[in-house]
Design an enzyme around this catalytic site. Structure first.
Site, PDB file in Angstrom:
ATOM      1  N   LYS A   1     -64.868 -11.134 -14.854  1.00  0.00           N
ATOM      2  CA  LYS A   1     -66.241 -11.187 -15.375  1.00  0.00           C
ATOM      3  C   LYS A   1     -67.200 -11.738 -14.317  1.00  0.00           C
ATOM      4  O   LYS A   1     -68.308 -11.229 -14.147  1.00  0.00           O
ATOM      5  CB  LYS A   1     -66.303 -12.062 -16.646  1.00  0.00           C
ATOM      6  CG  LYS A   1     -65.818 -11.309 -17.887  1.00  0.00           C
ATOM      7  CD  LYS A   1     -65.721 -12.222 -19.100  1.00  0.00           C
ATOM      8  CE  LYS A   1     -67.044 -12.594 -19.681  1.00  0.00           C
ATOM      9  NZ  LYS A   1     -67.188 -12.336 -21.121  1.00  0.00           N
TER      10      LYS A   1
ATOM     11  N   TYR B   1     -72.280  -5.737 -14.770  1.00  0.00           N
ATOM     12  CA  TYR B   1     -71.957  -6.345 -16.066  1.00  0.00           C
ATOM     13  C   TYR B   1     -73.145  -6.168 -16.987  1.00  0.00           C
ATOM     14  O   TYR B   1     -74.096  -6.912 -16.941  1.00  0.00           O
ATOM     15  CB  TYR B   1     -71.670  -7.835 -15.870  1.00  0.00           C
ATOM     16  CG  TYR B   1     -71.093  -8.545 -17.071  1.00  0.00           C
ATOM     17  CD1 TYR B   1     -69.762  -8.901 -17.107  1.00  0.00           C
ATOM     18  CD2 TYR B   1     -71.881  -8.861 -18.176  1.00  0.00           C
ATOM     19  CE1 TYR B   1     -69.226  -9.564 -18.202  1.00  0.00           C
ATOM     20  CE2 TYR B   1     -71.352  -9.517 -19.278  1.00  0.00           C
ATOM     21  CZ  TYR B   1     -70.022  -9.860 -19.282  1.00  0.00           C
ATOM     22  OH  TYR B   1     -69.488 -10.514 -20.356  1.00  0.00           O
TER      23      TYR B   1
ATOM     24  N   ASP C   1     -75.840 -15.199 -31.339  1.00  0.00           N
ATOM     25  CA  ASP C   1     -76.014 -13.873 -31.943  1.00  0.00           C
ATOM     26  C   ASP C   1     -75.274 -13.933 -33.265  1.00  0.00           C
ATOM     27  O   ASP C   1     -74.042 -14.027 -33.278  1.00  0.00           O
ATOM     28  CB  ASP C   1     -75.338 -12.778 -31.091  1.00  0.00           C
ATOM     29  CG  ASP C   1     -76.185 -12.359 -29.912  1.00  0.00           C
ATOM     30  OD1 ASP C   1     -77.340 -12.809 -29.806  1.00  0.00           O
ATOM     31  OD2 ASP C   1     -75.682 -11.568 -29.097  1.00  0.00           O
TER      32      ASP C   1
ATOM     33  N   SER D   1     -66.861 -13.578 -26.258  1.00  0.00           N
ATOM     34  CA  SER D   1     -66.254 -14.341 -25.162  1.00  0.00           C
ATOM     35  C   SER D   1     -65.937 -15.783 -25.567  1.00  0.00           C
ATOM     36  O   SER D   1     -64.978 -16.380 -25.078  1.00  0.00           O
ATOM     37  CB  SER D   1     -67.163 -14.336 -23.934  1.00  0.00           C
ATOM     38  OG  SER D   1     -68.388 -14.943 -24.235  1.00  0.00           O
TER      39      SER D   1
ATOM     40  N   ASP E   1     -71.161 -15.575 -30.097  1.00  0.00           N
ATOM     41  CA  ASP E   1     -71.272 -14.486 -31.055  1.00  0.00           C
ATOM     42  C   ASP E   1     -70.578 -14.944 -32.317  1.00  0.00           C
ATOM     43  O   ASP E   1     -69.444 -15.425 -32.265  1.00  0.00           O
ATOM     44  CB  ASP E   1     -70.591 -13.237 -30.504  1.00  0.00           C
ATOM     45  CG  ASP E   1     -71.183 -12.852 -29.168  1.00  0.00           C
ATOM     46  OD1 ASP E   1     -72.288 -12.319 -29.160  1.00  0.00           O
ATOM     47  OD2 ASP E   1     -70.547 -13.147 -28.130  1.00  0.00           O
TER      48      ASP E   1
ATOM     49  N   ASP F   1     -73.672 -16.990 -24.566  1.00  0.00           N
ATOM     50  CA  ASP F   1     -74.010 -17.061 -25.984  1.00  0.00           C
ATOM     51  C   ASP F   1     -72.754 -17.306 -26.828  1.00  0.00           C
ATOM     52  O   ASP F   1     -71.624 -17.217 -26.335  1.00  0.00           O
ATOM     53  CB  ASP F   1     -74.726 -15.780 -26.448  1.00  0.00           C
ATOM     54  CG  ASP F   1     -73.832 -14.548 -26.462  1.00  0.00           C
ATOM     55  OD1 ASP F   1     -72.672 -14.628 -26.010  1.00  0.00           O
ATOM     56  OD2 ASP F   1     -74.286 -13.503 -26.939  1.00  0.00           O
TER      57      ASP F   1
END
Ligand SMILES: Nc1ncnc2c1ncn2[C@@H]1O[C@H](COP(=O)(O)OP(=O)(O)OP(=O)(O)O)[C@@H](O)[C@H]1O
Ligand SMILES: [Mg+2]
Ligand SMILES: [Mg+2]
Length: 620
Positions: A245, A254, A184, A119, A132, A130
């Site tokens: 979202k 979600y 992550d 995202s 990624d 977070d």
């Protein structure tokens, strides 16, 4: 020094804040207009009317209170964190290259990069989401190096908290909190001597001779990149996706782990809507999203493009070839080779919950477009706890905060198997899991020692209650997290035995924890049946009332109820079971033992149940 500009194209978050980015999206749009997007032609090429512009402005305004957009300072902080991570990766690769006997002049040139995806890269992450990212290393750096020496390097960083490595996962990952930002971080080693600064990972041939884990790790980046390329207008896509979202989070659908949809699946559904209405604005796109997907003929797959015909031998989603792919409930297929179904965890129950929400979403957006209500109505959270009469509460406890983080991760990743078990029970029509994880705060005695209480018990003040201790006499703090599953039974007045459904689940979780050497003293898992009126034993009244108030994202609640759930140790079940039953709120009900199962005959013929980790019996 890490060049921030290197990332400005891939990391820009809100295009309105970046000229460079909107320039890119305009160029992109022009290119896109020249070709057909997606698997079919558009449903409508209509451009916006004044009302669409007005509704879109209202939509944008209505998202602000939910913390959907980050401030400039927050965005800047993310860039700094990425810069610091990038420097660490470079330093690690260089030092390791020297250790592997590479001459310093060569070690200086082998490179290594951080690529963002998910995202954040799509430019739709909300406040607190977070990042990624993927660490890409040259061929002489191994995955085992990543999980050993890089992990150690991270551990030494004062800004790094909650560091955990999940090495044996399907997509291995190092998770951490870096200076307040959840990260992550995946790893991929390419079959190249060096990784130049702005190296492009789009070429399918890069995957040649890579191992499965590297291919899967590269996949996230390649998918995000492809999605951005396959939408007709990136800005419209972004605002629409932010709205969808938020709606999905507020409506409890979600979560990829729990069998709903995760970020990338929502992104693909929105991208498909954008392809079908290429000139529409976000207000119309949100409306059309519900129109299209409330009518979608699942399991017909959602595809953003004709799958690539690359053949490097990696497994791809293809129901013509793989029989098991024919049983997927809601296939939403990723657009980069090797294409995968992103909704592998969806089950009959979760699909029916999602479809019901699509239908409700359509009726609300119909009203919004007609001016009968405003966007806030779409983001109102329905009250999960008033929707069902019966619930299963799943409790995961442990003795220490760090253990609890790991334990919850494992239990949560298995909940969909419990849902599967319940779904297969002929008496259950629906098992609806709420993705929220509620934490009960450890209680303390006057001496500041931790305290555990049975459900329903009032908080004692004097004398100090019994303190739980481990075999060395140390006090055990109790961290307990809870998930709630709403149940709909096919009919009343039947006996329902859930013993096997529950115990096979809890045993499987404990077995996995044990076989991966994760199980620690104090870790336990338990499932109980509760009726709606008993929920106050687990959740505070204010929290039960708060269901309708605003908040975004995946919340970890502190469920400070009048009583915390009772943690048990795995060896404790036999004693606890008897105790719990005798303390049960239905202790006046006549009981007798039947074939090893306790049968409760409930006078009002309402559903009743007792669930323990290894024991469940319901009488309806
Ligand atoms: N089920 C999946 N199938 C394929 N790719 C996945 C799946 N889950 C995650 N990924 C990849 O990992 C990325 C990051 O996953 P993550 O769960 O953080 O979602 P996200 O899109 O970043 O949304 P969020 O804002 O919730 O973090 C996804 O964008 C996707 O590329
Ligand atoms: Mg993410
Ligand atoms: Mg993530």
């Amino acid at each position: 020094m890490w060049p921030a500009s290197q990332y400005s194209h891939s990391n820009v978050n809100q295009s309105s804040q970046s000229n460079q980015n909107s320039q890119r999206s305009n160029e992109h749009q022009n290119q896109q207009n020249l070709r057909t997007l997606g698997m079919t032609s558009a449903i409508s090429m209509a451009g916006p009317k004044p009302i669409d512009i007005e509704k879109t402005n209202e939509l944008k305004e209505s998202l602000i209170p939910y913390g959907v957009f980050e401030s400039e300072a927050e965005l800047h902080h993310r860039m700094e964190v990425l810069g610091a991570l990038h420097r660490l990766v470079r330093q690690w690769i260089r030092d390791l290259s020297l250790k592997k006997n590479m001459p310093p002049s060569v070690a200086d040139t082998v490179g290594g990069n951080i690529y963002t995806f998910g995202s954040y890269r799509l430019g739709v992450h909300h406040r607190g989401a977070d990042i990624d990212a993927l660490c890409v290393a040259p061929r002489h750096i191994d995955r085992s190096d990543y999980f050993q020496t890089f992990y150690e390097l991270l551990k030494q960083q004062p800004q790094v908290r909650d560091l955990r490595a999940v090495e044996d996962a399907f997509v291995p990952v190092i998770k951490m909190n870096f200076d307040g930002i959840e990260i992550d971080l995946l790893f991929a080693r390419l079959a190249l001597k060096e990784i130049p600064d702005s190296f492009d990972l789009r070429d399918d041939m890069l995957l040649k001779n890579l191992d499965q884990k590297c291919v899967r790790s590269l996949n996230g980046y390649r998918v995000t990149d492809e999605i951005l390329r396959l939408v007709p207008d990136i800005d419209n896509f972004r605002l629409t996706l932010r709205a969808i979202k938020l709606w999905a989070k507020r409506h409890g659908i979600y979560s990829n782990t729990l069998g709903y949809l995760g970020g990338v699946s929502w992104a693909m559904l929105v991208a498909r809507t954008c392809q079908l209405y290429p000139n529409a604005l976000p207000a119309t796109l949100v409306h059309k999203f519900f129109l299209v997907f409330s009518q979608w003929k699942w399991p017909q797959p959602v595809l953003l493009k004709q799958p690539d015909s690359v053949n490097l031998g990696f497994p791809v989603w293809d129901p013509r070839v793989n029989v098991s792919d024919r049983y997927h409930f809601m296939p939403i297929i990723t657009p980069a080779y090797p294409q995968q179904n992103s909704t592998f965890n969806v089950s009959a129950s979760t699909r029916s919950v999602i479809m019901e929400e699509f239908r409700l979403g359509l009726s609300i957006t119909d009203e919004i477009m007609l001016g009968k209500c405003n966007w806030e109505k779409l983001f109102e959270a329905p009250n999960f706890f008033s929707r069902y009469k019966h619930f299963i509460v799943l409790l995961a406890s442990s003795a220490d905060c760090e253990h609890q983080l790991q334990w919850c991760g494992l239990v949560e990743s298995k909940i969909r198997h419990l849902i599967g078990n319940l779904e297969r029970n002929q008496h259950i029509t629906l098992a609806h899991v709420n993705p929220e994880c509620y934490n009960s705060v450890p209680l303390h005695t006057n001496n500041g020692e931790p305290l555990a209480l049975p459900p329903g018990a009032p908080i004692p003040t004097d004398p100090a209650p019994e303190i739980r201790k481990n075999k060395d006499g140390e006090v055990i703090a109790n961290y307990c997290s809870m998930w709630f599953i709403g149940l709909v039974f096919e009919r009343t007045n039947v006996n329902v035995d859930l013993t096997y459904d529950i115990s096979s689940f809890t045993k499987a979780v404990l077995y996995q924890a044990e076989s991966t050497s994760m199980l620690r003293e104090g870790m336990s898992i338990e499932a109980r049946h509760v009726r709606r009126k008993q929920l106050h034993q687990y959740l505070s009244a204010s929290l039960l009332r708060r269901e309708r108030t605003s908040s975004t994202g995946k919340r970890r609640h502190n469920a400070t109820a009048s009583a915390a759930a009772t943690p048990t140790t795995p060896g404790d079940h036999a004693n606890k079971k008897t105790k719990r039953l005798s303390e049960s709120s239905v202790s006046t009900v006549p009981r007798k033992m039947l074939g090893g199962h306790l049968l409760a005959i409930v006078e009002d013929s309402a559903v009743h149940a007792w669930l323990a980790a290894d024991f469940v019996y319901l009488v309806i």
